[in-house]
Design a protein around this motif. Structure first.
Motif, PDB file in Angstrom:
ATOM      1  N   SER A   1       0.830  -1.215   0.000  1.00 22.73           N
ATOM      2  CA  SER A   1       0.000   0.000   0.000  1.00 22.73           C
ATOM      3  C   SER A   1       0.864   1.265   0.000  1.00 22.73           C
ATOM      4  O   SER A   1       0.357   2.361   0.198  1.00 22.73           O
ATOM      5  N   PHE A   2       2.171   1.106  -0.199  1.00 20.94           N
ATOM      6  CA  PHE A   2       3.051   2.280  -0.196  1.00 20.94           C
ATOM      7  C   PHE A   2       3.205   2.830  -1.611  1.00 20.94           C
ATOM      8  O   PHE A   2       3.520   2.096  -2.548  1.00 20.94           O
ATOM      9  N   ASP A   3       2.968   4.130  -1.748  1.00 21.11           N
ATOM     10  CA  ASP A   3       3.058   4.776  -3.052  1.00 21.11           C
ATOM     11  C   ASP A   3       4.478   5.331  -3.223  1.00 21.11           C
ATOM     12  O   ASP A   3       4.798   6.408  -2.715  1.00 21.11           O
TER      13      ASP A   3
ATOM     14  N   SER B   1       8.941  14.602   9.178  1.00 20.33           N
ATOM     15  CA  SER B   1       7.695  13.962   9.607  1.00 20.33           C
ATOM     16  C   SER B   1       6.730  13.772   8.430  1.00 20.33           C
ATOM     17  O   SER B   1       6.661  14.608   7.536  1.00 20.33           O
ATOM     18  N   GLY B   2       6.041  12.662   8.439  1.00 22.71           N
ATOM     19  CA  GLY B   2       4.980  12.421   7.461  1.00 22.71           C
ATOM     20  C   GLY B   2       5.445  11.904   6.120  1.00 22.71           C
ATOM     21  O   GLY B   2       4.676  11.859   5.159  1.00 22.71           O
ATOM     22  N   THR B   3       6.707  11.498   6.013  1.00 18.65           N
ATOM     23  CA  THR B   3       7.221  11.061   4.708  1.00 18.65           C
ATOM     24  C   THR B   3       7.156   9.538   4.533  1.00 18.65           C
ATOM     25  O   THR B   3       7.653   9.001   3.546  1.00 18.65           O
ATOM     26  N   GLY B   4       6.573   8.829   5.511  1.00 20.09           N
ATOM     27  CA  GLY B   4       6.359   7.388   5.344  1.00 20.09           C
ATOM     28  C   GLY B   4       7.418   6.515   6.000  1.00 20.09           C
ATOM     29  O   GLY B   4       7.498   5.322   5.712  1.00 20.09           O
ATOM     30  N   LYS B   5       8.212   7.070   6.914  1.00 15.63           N
ATOM     31  CA  LYS B   5       9.271   6.270   7.563  1.00 15.63           C
ATOM     32  C   LYS B   5       8.671   5.124   8.380  1.00 15.63           C
ATOM     33  O   LYS B   5       9.113   3.989   8.284  1.00 15.63           O
ATOM     34  N   THR B   6       7.657   5.451   9.177  1.00 17.84           N
ATOM     35  CA  THR B   6       7.034   4.412  10.003  1.00 17.84           C
ATOM     36  C   THR B   6       6.352   3.375   9.111  1.00 17.84           C
ATOM     37  O   THR B   6       6.436   2.169   9.368  1.00 17.84           O
TER      38      THR B   6
ATOM     39  N   ILE C   1       7.174   2.408   6.101  1.00 19.22           N
ATOM     40  CA  ILE C   1       8.194   1.530   5.522  1.00 19.22           C
ATOM     41  C   ILE C   1       8.714   0.556   6.587  1.00 19.22           C
ATOM     42  O   ILE C   1       8.867  -0.650   6.347  1.00 19.22           O
ATOM     43  N   ALA C   2       8.954   1.086   7.805  1.00 16.50           N
ATOM     44  CA  ALA C   2       9.460   0.230   8.896  1.00 16.50           C
ATOM     45  C   ALA C   2       8.438  -0.857   9.227  1.00 16.50           C
ATOM     46  O   ALA C   2       8.798  -2.025   9.426  1.00 16.50           O
ATOM     47  N   LEU C   3       7.151  -0.487   9.249  1.00 15.23           N
ATOM     48  CA  LEU C   3       6.102  -1.470   9.543  1.00 15.23           C
ATOM     49  C   LEU C   3       6.019  -2.517   8.424  1.00 15.23           C
ATOM     50  O   LEU C   3       5.854  -3.708   8.699  1.00 15.23           O
ATOM     51  N   GLY C   4       6.152  -2.046   7.188  1.00 12.29           N
ATOM     52  CA  GLY C   4       6.095  -2.972   6.047  1.00 12.29           C
ATOM     53  C   GLY C   4       7.246  -3.970   6.081  1.00 12.29           C
ATOM     54  O   GLY C   4       7.046  -5.166   5.843  1.00 12.29           O
ATOM     55  N   LEU C   5       8.435  -3.475   6.416  1.00  8.24           N
ATOM     56  CA  LEU C   5       9.597  -4.377   6.499  1.00  8.24           C
ATOM     57  C   LEU C   5       9.457  -5.311   7.702  1.00  8.24           C
ATOM     58  O   LEU C   5       9.850  -6.485   7.642  1.00  8.24           O
ATOM     59  N   GLY C   6       8.880  -4.804   8.787  1.00 11.61           N
ATOM     60  CA  GLY C   6       8.644  -5.638   9.966  1.00 11.61           C
ATOM     61  C   GLY C   6       7.673  -6.758   9.653  1.00 11.61           C
ATOM     62  O   GLY C   6       7.902  -7.925  10.018  1.00 11.61           O
ATOM     63  N   LEU C   7       6.607  -6.416   8.942  1.00  6.32           N
ATOM     64  CA  LEU C   7       5.608  -7.423   8.567  1.00  6.32           C
ATOM     65  C   LEU C   7       6.236  -8.486   7.659  1.00  6.32           C
ATOM     66  O   LEU C   7       6.008  -9.685   7.835  1.00  6.32           O
TER      67      LEU C   7
END
Ligand code: ADP
Ligand code: MG
Length: 277
Positions: free
Chosen positions: A80-82, A115-120, A122-128
């Motif tokens: 879901s990341f653009d 802030s707000g550039t999608g760091k979390t 991306i981190a969540l996606g890699l964690g998953l």
């Protein structure tokens, strides 16, 4: 045959399969037997089907356990990341990282950007992705982790917490830099990074460039030693762009301003400065 004789093997079988921890065998053997009889499938293949189902279910439950244990604040995947919204981010690198070979190599990832550039995200996606490969993952904000460490120290269970953190295949420390750390907090967080060095992977997200990390850890010596360990084997994700949230709310407002403006009823997001009505 009496009913007790027919009931008995099924009861015993249920008992044994439970004891052997084969719940899918137990719930499916009857249905699969009927299907196999219909298709004229022989006994080895019947057992093979059941064994495969058991393995698939076992893996699914393990991934679910890993995701629960990671304590992600939200479930986000890279699907879901653009990537077009953030041209400074190397998409091919992120896709490669999602294969999780870096975790096997005990390398780190640092995502840097405002802030707000999608760091979390991306981190969540890699964690998953790591959970889906059966790896043990932990997620915490830097401030949250420091609080956990201080609490554990006060309750004399710091060693246990440290050992648990040290055993994770992947530890995600989100939002380093939003809050300056106390000297004790900085020391405890440093120890976590230090204990994981070359033993496990760590993902850190931060709104601060490296030059400003001293302002978080207080001490230049500590920051130097920490960066030294963290960046020895590292993939840097540059996430410099306008806030995704801000852009989205701007385009929403742009659309709604053409309908009806409602002045004087705004709230401001303290993190992004985003104004919503
Ligand atoms: P950061 O951690 O850098 O402050 P977040 O990851 O929290 O940013 O992103 C803010 C919000 O915007 C989240 O809901 C996130 O899912 C979404 N978001 C940010 N960037 C993107 C993107 N490129 N594609 C899809 N959603 C995004
Ligand atoms: Mg974030």
């Amino acid at each position: 045959m009496s009913t007790t004789e027919t009931a008995k093997p099924e009861l015993l079988l249920a008992h044994h399969l439970k004891k052997l921890k084969l719940p899918t065998f137990l719930s499916e053997y009857d249905k699969i037997a009927r299907l196999c009889a219909q298709d004229g499938v022989d006994h080895p293949r019947y057992l093979l089907r059941l064994a495969e189902l058991e393995l698939i279910e076992r893996e699914r439950r393990m991934v679910e356990r890993r995701i629960r244990a990671a304590r992600f604040p939200a479930t986000k995947s890279l699907d879901s990341f653009d990537f077009k919204a953030i041209p400074t981010l190397n998409k091919m690198l992120v896709i490669e990282l999602a294969r999780c070979d870096y975790v096997e190599r005990r390398e780190n990832i640092i995502a840097l950007g405002p802030s707000g550039t999608g760091k979390t995200h991306i981190a969540l996606g890699l964690g998953l992705a790591a959970c889906q490969r059966g790896m043990t993952v932990g997620f915490a904000t830097a401030a949250g982790l420091v609080n956990q460490l201080i609490e554990a120290r006060d309750e004399r269970r710091l060693l246990r917490l440290q050992s648990g953190l040290g055993k994770l295949k992947l530890l995600i420390v989100d939002e380093l830099g939003y809050v300056p750390l106390s000297p004790v907090g900085a020391e405890l967080l440093f120890e976590v990074f230090s204990q994981r060095y070359e033993r496990g992977s760590t993902i850190v997200t931060s709104n601060l460039p490296f030059e400003e990390w001293t302002s978080v850890f207080g001490s230049e010596r500590l920051t130097g030693a920490l960066l030294d360990r963290l960046t020895h084997h590292v993939h840097i994700l540059e996430m410099n762009s306008d806030s995704y949230r801000l852009k989205q709310s701007k385009s929403r407002r742009h659309k709604s301003s053409r309908s009806e403006p409602k002045p004087g009823n705004e709230t401001v997001d303290p993190e992004t400065g985003e104004v919503t009505t």
